[in-house]
Design a protein around this motif. Sequence first.
Motif, PDB file in Angstrom:
ATOM      1  N   LEU A 119      -3.640   5.193   1.551  1.00 20.18           N
ATOM      2  CA  LEU A 119      -4.086   4.206   1.700  1.00 20.18           C
ATOM      3  C   LEU A 119      -4.054   3.052   1.500  1.00 20.18           C
ATOM      4  N   LYS A 120      -3.241   2.417   0.494  1.00 21.38           N
ATOM      5  CA  LYS A 120      -2.848   1.571  -0.855  1.00 21.38           C
ATOM      6  C   LYS A 120      -1.634   0.734   0.382  1.00 21.38           C
ATOM      7  N   ILE A 121      -0.937   1.936   0.532  1.00 25.66           N
ATOM      8  CA  ILE A 121       0.140   1.902   0.888  1.00 25.66           C
ATOM      9  C   ILE A 121       0.179   0.696   2.081  1.00 25.66           C
ATOM     10  N   LYS A 122      -0.426   0.896   2.968  1.00 27.31           N
ATOM     11  CA  LYS A 122      -0.852   1.289   4.320  1.00 27.31           C
ATOM     12  C   LYS A 122      -1.370  -0.078   4.329  1.00 27.31           C
ATOM     13  N   ASN A 123      -2.466  -0.254   2.808  1.00 28.61           N
ATOM     14  CA  ASN A 123      -2.985  -1.467   3.613  1.00 28.61           C
ATOM     15  C   ASN A 123      -2.038  -3.252   3.047  1.00 28.61           C
ATOM     16  N   LEU A 124      -1.369  -2.512   2.179  1.00 26.16           N
ATOM     17  CA  LEU A 124      -0.203  -3.751   2.425  1.00 26.16           C
ATOM     18  C   LEU A 124       0.615  -5.192   2.553  1.00 26.16           C
ATOM     19  N   SER A 125       0.664  -4.034   4.216  1.00 27.47           N
ATOM     20  CA  SER A 125       0.547  -4.907   5.846  1.00 27.47           C
ATOM     21  C   SER A 125      -0.231  -4.538   7.293  1.00 27.47           C
ATOM     22  N   CYS A 126      -0.967  -3.839   5.954  1.00 30.81           N
ATOM     23  CA  CYS A 126      -2.622  -4.499   7.262  1.00 30.81           C
ATOM     24  C   CYS A 126      -2.375  -5.465   8.080  1.00 30.81           C
ATOM     25  N   ASP A 127      -2.633  -6.248   8.183  1.00 29.63           N
ATOM     26  CA  ASP A 127      -2.655  -7.947   8.253  1.00 29.63           C
ATOM     27  C   ASP A 127      -1.591  -8.186   9.248  1.00 29.63           C
ATOM     28  N   TYR A 128      -0.685  -7.543   8.833  1.00 30.22           N
ATOM     29  CA  TYR A 128       0.575  -8.212   9.996  1.00 30.22           C
ATOM     30  C   TYR A 128       0.305  -8.403  11.133  1.00 30.22           C
ATOM     31  N   SER A 129      -0.357  -7.174  11.773  1.00 29.07           N
ATOM     32  CA  SER A 129      -0.564  -7.185  13.255  1.00 29.07           C
ATOM     33  C   SER A 129      -1.077  -8.494  13.718  1.00 29.07           C
ATOM     34  N   GLN A 130      -2.121  -9.475  12.937  1.00 25.65           N
ATOM     35  CA  GLN A 130      -3.056 -10.731  13.342  1.00 25.65           C
ATOM     36  C   GLN A 130      -1.773 -12.169  13.034  1.00 25.65           C
ATOM     37  N   TRP A 131      -1.022 -11.408  11.676  1.00 21.71           N
ATOM     38  CA  TRP A 131       0.219 -12.899  11.621  1.00 21.71           C
ATOM     39  C   TRP A 131       1.040 -12.763  12.369  1.00 21.71           C
ATOM     40  N   LEU A 132       1.538 -11.715  12.928  1.00 22.51           N
ATOM     41  CA  LEU A 132       2.663 -11.544  13.769  1.00 22.51           C
ATOM     42  C   LEU A 132       2.216 -12.481  15.124  1.00 22.51           C
ATOM     43  N   GLU A 133       0.749 -12.421  15.846  1.00 26.82           N
ATOM     44  CA  GLU A 133       0.545 -12.994  17.050  1.00 26.82           C
ATOM     45  C   GLU A 133       0.960 -14.608  16.299  1.00 26.82           C
ATOM     46  N   GLN A 134      -0.579 -14.971  15.145  1.00 23.98           N
ATOM     47  CA  GLN A 134      -1.024 -15.397  15.623  1.00 23.98           C
ATOM     48  C   GLN A 134       0.582 -16.695  14.213  1.00 23.98           C
TER      49      GLN A 134
END
Length: 157
Positions: free
Chosen positions: A91-106
């Motif tokens: 979960l910790k590993i997964k959460n490192l990039s959890c905001d990336y999809s929003q970052w990608l679009e914005q």
Amino acid sequence: MAQMELGVNPEQHPLHELWSSIDLLASQPLTSLWAIRSLSAPIQKSEKIKQLHQKEAESLDILCKQILMISSELRSPETISYQKLNPQAMLKIKNLSCDYSQWLEQTTYDHLATELSQISKQRFRQIILRVTLIDYIRSAIIEAVSIPSMTAISNKS
């Protein structure tokens, strides 16, 4: 060869899914990195494009950290002994990039919308392709740490 070690019906063995996930995790990022490498070097004419490339580099750093953390978890004595990965570590590993999809679009929209008239169509496509390939790497990592067998491997054979 690894599947042969699992005996008859290796697909039924809990380790099969884990090994398949590891295989995909190894191949998908390499394929994407080779594709990124084959693109022309980014031209950083404007400040917004420089910022976008800086964000891409930061994202790749995060993805590298995730892969190194997975590697460390796979080598840990607990993982080897119990044949299962620590769900909290995954979960910790997964959460490192959890905001990336929003970052990608914005970020892509923010950085390219005002620069679109100054960027050739070919360069624009390369920027979008590079960002998409980076997201493909991120998706492969997220998928690998989200597989149920990664956190719930039993000692059944």
